[in-house]
Design a protein around this motif. Sequence first.
Motif, PDB file in Angstrom:
ATOM      1  N   PRO A  89       0.815  -1.228   0.000  1.00 34.63           N
ATOM      2  CA  PRO A  89       0.000   0.000   0.000  1.00 34.63           C
ATOM      3  C   PRO A  89       0.843   1.269   0.000  1.00 34.63           C
ATOM      4  N   VAL A  90       1.975   1.237   0.686  1.00 35.36           N
ATOM      5  CA  VAL A  90       2.845   2.412   0.700  1.00 35.36           C
ATOM      6  C   VAL A  90       3.418   2.644  -0.693  1.00 35.36           C
ATOM      7  N   PHE A  91       3.862   1.572  -1.333  1.00 35.51           N
ATOM      8  CA  PHE A  91       4.416   1.693  -2.682  1.00 35.51           C
ATOM      9  C   PHE A  91       3.364   2.193  -3.664  1.00 35.51           C
ATOM     10  N   LEU A  92       2.160   1.608  -3.601  1.00 39.62           N
ATOM     11  CA  LEU A  92       1.102   2.042  -4.514  1.00 39.62           C
ATOM     12  C   LEU A  92       0.665   3.482  -4.229  1.00 39.62           C
ATOM     13  N   GLY A  93       0.708   3.892  -2.978  1.00 35.03           N
ATOM     14  CA  GLY A  93       0.389   5.282  -2.651  1.00 35.03           C
ATOM     15  C   GLY A  93       1.410   6.245  -3.234  1.00 35.03           C
ATOM     16  N   LEU A  94       2.684   5.886  -3.122  1.00 38.95           N
ATOM     17  CA  LEU A  94       3.735   6.737  -3.715  1.00 38.95           C
ATOM     18  C   LEU A  94       3.646   6.753  -5.233  1.00 38.95           C
ATOM     19  N   LEU A  95       3.371   5.588  -5.822  1.00 37.15           N
ATOM     20  CA  LEU A  95       3.223   5.512  -7.272  1.00 37.15           C
ATOM     21  C   LEU A  95       2.020   6.333  -7.735  1.00 37.15           C
ATOM     22  N   GLY A  96       0.912   6.229  -7.016  1.00 42.83           N
ATOM     23  CA  GLY A  96      -0.270   7.020  -7.355  1.00 42.83           C
ATOM     24  C   GLY A  96      -0.017   8.505  -7.230  1.00 42.83           C
ATOM     25  N   MET A  97       0.733   8.905  -6.213  1.00 41.89           N
ATOM     26  CA  MET A  97       1.054  10.325  -6.036  1.00 41.89           C
ATOM     27  C   MET A  97       1.930  10.829  -7.182  1.00 41.89           C
ATOM     28  N   ALA A  98       2.893  10.012  -7.596  1.00 39.91           N
ATOM     29  CA  ALA A  98       3.753  10.413  -8.719  1.00 39.91           C
ATOM     30  C   ALA A  98       2.938  10.563 -10.002  1.00 39.91           C
ATOM     31  N   VAL A  99       2.037   9.634 -10.254  1.00 41.90           N
ATOM     32  CA  VAL A  99       1.197   9.723 -11.451  1.00 41.90           C
ATOM     33  C   VAL A  99       0.302  10.950 -11.372  1.00 41.90           C
ATOM     34  N   LEU A 100      -0.235  11.226 -10.207  1.00 43.75           N
ATOM     35  CA  LEU A 100      -1.100  12.396 -10.035  1.00 43.75           C
ATOM     36  C   LEU A 100      -0.330  13.692 -10.275  1.00 43.75           C
ATOM     37  N   VAL A 101       0.874  13.770  -9.770  1.00 41.29           N
ATOM     38  CA  VAL A 101       1.704  14.963  -9.982  1.00 41.29           C
ATOM     39  C   VAL A 101       2.025  15.128 -11.460  1.00 41.29           C
ATOM     40  N   LEU A 102       2.382  14.048 -12.139  1.00 45.04           N
ATOM     41  CA  LEU A 102       2.715  14.140 -13.558  1.00 45.04           C
ATOM     42  C   LEU A 102       1.508  14.554 -14.398  1.00 45.04           C
ATOM     43  N   LEU A 103       0.343  14.001 -14.118  1.00 47.00           N
ATOM     44  CA  LEU A 103      -0.854  14.376 -14.873  1.00 47.00           C
ATOM     45  C   LEU A 103      -1.246  15.831 -14.638  1.00 47.00           C
ATOM     46  N   ALA A 104      -1.189  16.266 -13.389  1.00 42.44           N
ATOM     47  CA  ALA A 104      -1.527  17.670 -13.101  1.00 42.44           C
ATOM     48  C   ALA A 104      -0.523  18.612 -13.765  1.00 42.44           C
ATOM     49  N   GLY A 105       0.746  18.262 -13.725  1.00 43.10           N
ATOM     50  CA  GLY A 105       1.759  19.094 -14.381  1.00 43.10           C
ATOM     51  C   GLY A 105       1.561  19.154 -15.883  1.00 43.10           C
ATOM     52  N   ALA A 106       1.218  18.027 -16.498  1.00 45.89           N
ATOM     53  CA  ALA A 106       0.978  18.019 -17.943  1.00 45.89           C
ATOM     54  C   ALA A 106      -0.241  18.871 -18.305  1.00 45.89           C
ATOM     55  N   CYS A 107      -1.309  18.755 -17.526  1.00 40.87           N
ATOM     56  CA  CYS A 107      -2.512  19.566 -17.794  1.00 40.87           C
ATOM     57  C   CYS A 107      -2.220  21.054 -17.651  1.00 40.87           C
ATOM     58  N   LEU A 108      -1.540  21.436 -16.599  1.00 43.84           N
ATOM     59  CA  LEU A 108      -1.233  22.854 -16.401  1.00 43.84           C
ATOM     60  C   LEU A 108      -0.259  23.363 -17.466  1.00 43.84           C
ATOM     61  N   GLY A 109       0.664  22.510 -17.910  1.00 40.52           N
ATOM     62  CA  GLY A 109       1.579  22.904 -18.984  1.00 40.52           C
ATOM     63  C   GLY A 109       0.842  23.157 -20.288  1.00 40.52           C
ATOM     64  N   ILE A 110      -0.096  22.288 -20.620  1.00 41.83           N
ATOM     65  CA  ILE A 110      -0.875  22.467 -21.851  1.00 41.83           C
ATOM     66  C   ILE A 110      -1.726  23.727 -21.768  1.00 41.83           C
ATOM     67  N   ILE A 111      -2.310  23.989 -20.616  1.00 43.46           N
ATOM     68  CA  ILE A 111      -3.106  25.205 -20.442  1.00 43.46           C
ATOM     69  C   ILE A 111      -2.219  26.438 -20.591  1.00 43.46           C
ATOM     70  N   SER A 112      -1.023  26.396 -20.027  1.00 42.91           N
ATOM     71  CA  SER A 112      -0.100  27.519 -20.136  1.00 42.91           C
ATOM     72  C   SER A 112       0.306  27.773 -21.584  1.00 42.91           C
ATOM     73  N   ILE A 113       0.558  26.707 -22.330  1.00 44.54           N
ATOM     74  CA  ILE A 113       0.914  26.856 -23.744  1.00 44.54           C
ATOM     75  C   ILE A 113      -0.242  27.471 -24.523  1.00 44.54           C
ATOM     76  N   ALA A 114      -1.465  27.038 -24.236  1.00 46.11           N
ATOM     77  CA  ALA A 114      -2.633  27.575 -24.937  1.00 46.11           C
ATOM     78  C   ALA A 114      -2.820  29.066 -24.652  1.00 46.11           C
ATOM     79  N   VAL A 115      -2.643  29.456 -23.392  1.00 46.06           N
ATOM     80  CA  VAL A 115      -2.789  30.877 -23.040  1.00 46.06           C
ATOM     81  C   VAL A 115      -1.694  31.699 -23.709  1.00 46.06           C
ATOM     82  N   SER A 116      -0.466  31.202 -23.726  1.00 43.53           N
ATOM     83  CA  SER A 116       0.630  31.928 -24.363  1.00 43.53           C
ATOM     84  C   SER A 116       0.415  32.057 -25.861  1.00 43.53           C
ATOM     85  N   ALA A 117      -0.072  31.009 -26.504  1.00 44.44           N
ATOM     86  CA  ALA A 117      -0.331  31.067 -27.940  1.00 44.44           C
ATOM     87  C   ALA A 117      -1.432  32.074 -28.254  1.00 44.44           C
TER      88      ALA A 117
END
Length: 128
Positions: free
Chosen positions: A42-70
């Motif tokens: 459970p600890v490993f899966l929690g850390l893995l889930g947190m990493a995936v969540l951080v990566l997805l949120a970062g990708a979404c915010l990056g795409i939004i930032s690119i769209a606003v800049s364009a």
Amino acid sequence: MRGDVMQWVGRLVAAVFGFGALALLGAVFVLVRQAEGVPPMPVFLGLLGMAVLVLLAGACLGIISIAVSARRGAEALQRMAGGGVAKTGVAGSEMQGPVAPLEQALAVPPRQTPRPTPRPGRVLVAER
């Protein structure tokens, strides 16, 4: 208007990230609390889930930032083209207002500056 929508989407992504992080931490806490000792899965899966969540949120915010800049860049180019305002439609965008200043700027030949003559014994290697 679209800038406001992009800001709200960014806030929504941040809120989903926050709720997801709290849910993951709560699930890991409950699983560790119920087990005898510290279970690694459970600890490993929690850390893995947190990493995936951080990566997805970062990708979404990056795409939004690119769209606003364009969008801001497109608006700046339209202002430079002659002060016209873009009228967006379903089929595309049309330019309103004068476009003549851009055509005049493109039609003007570049300034010719006299090049200095090289001193005797020197060889010209490159030009700008």
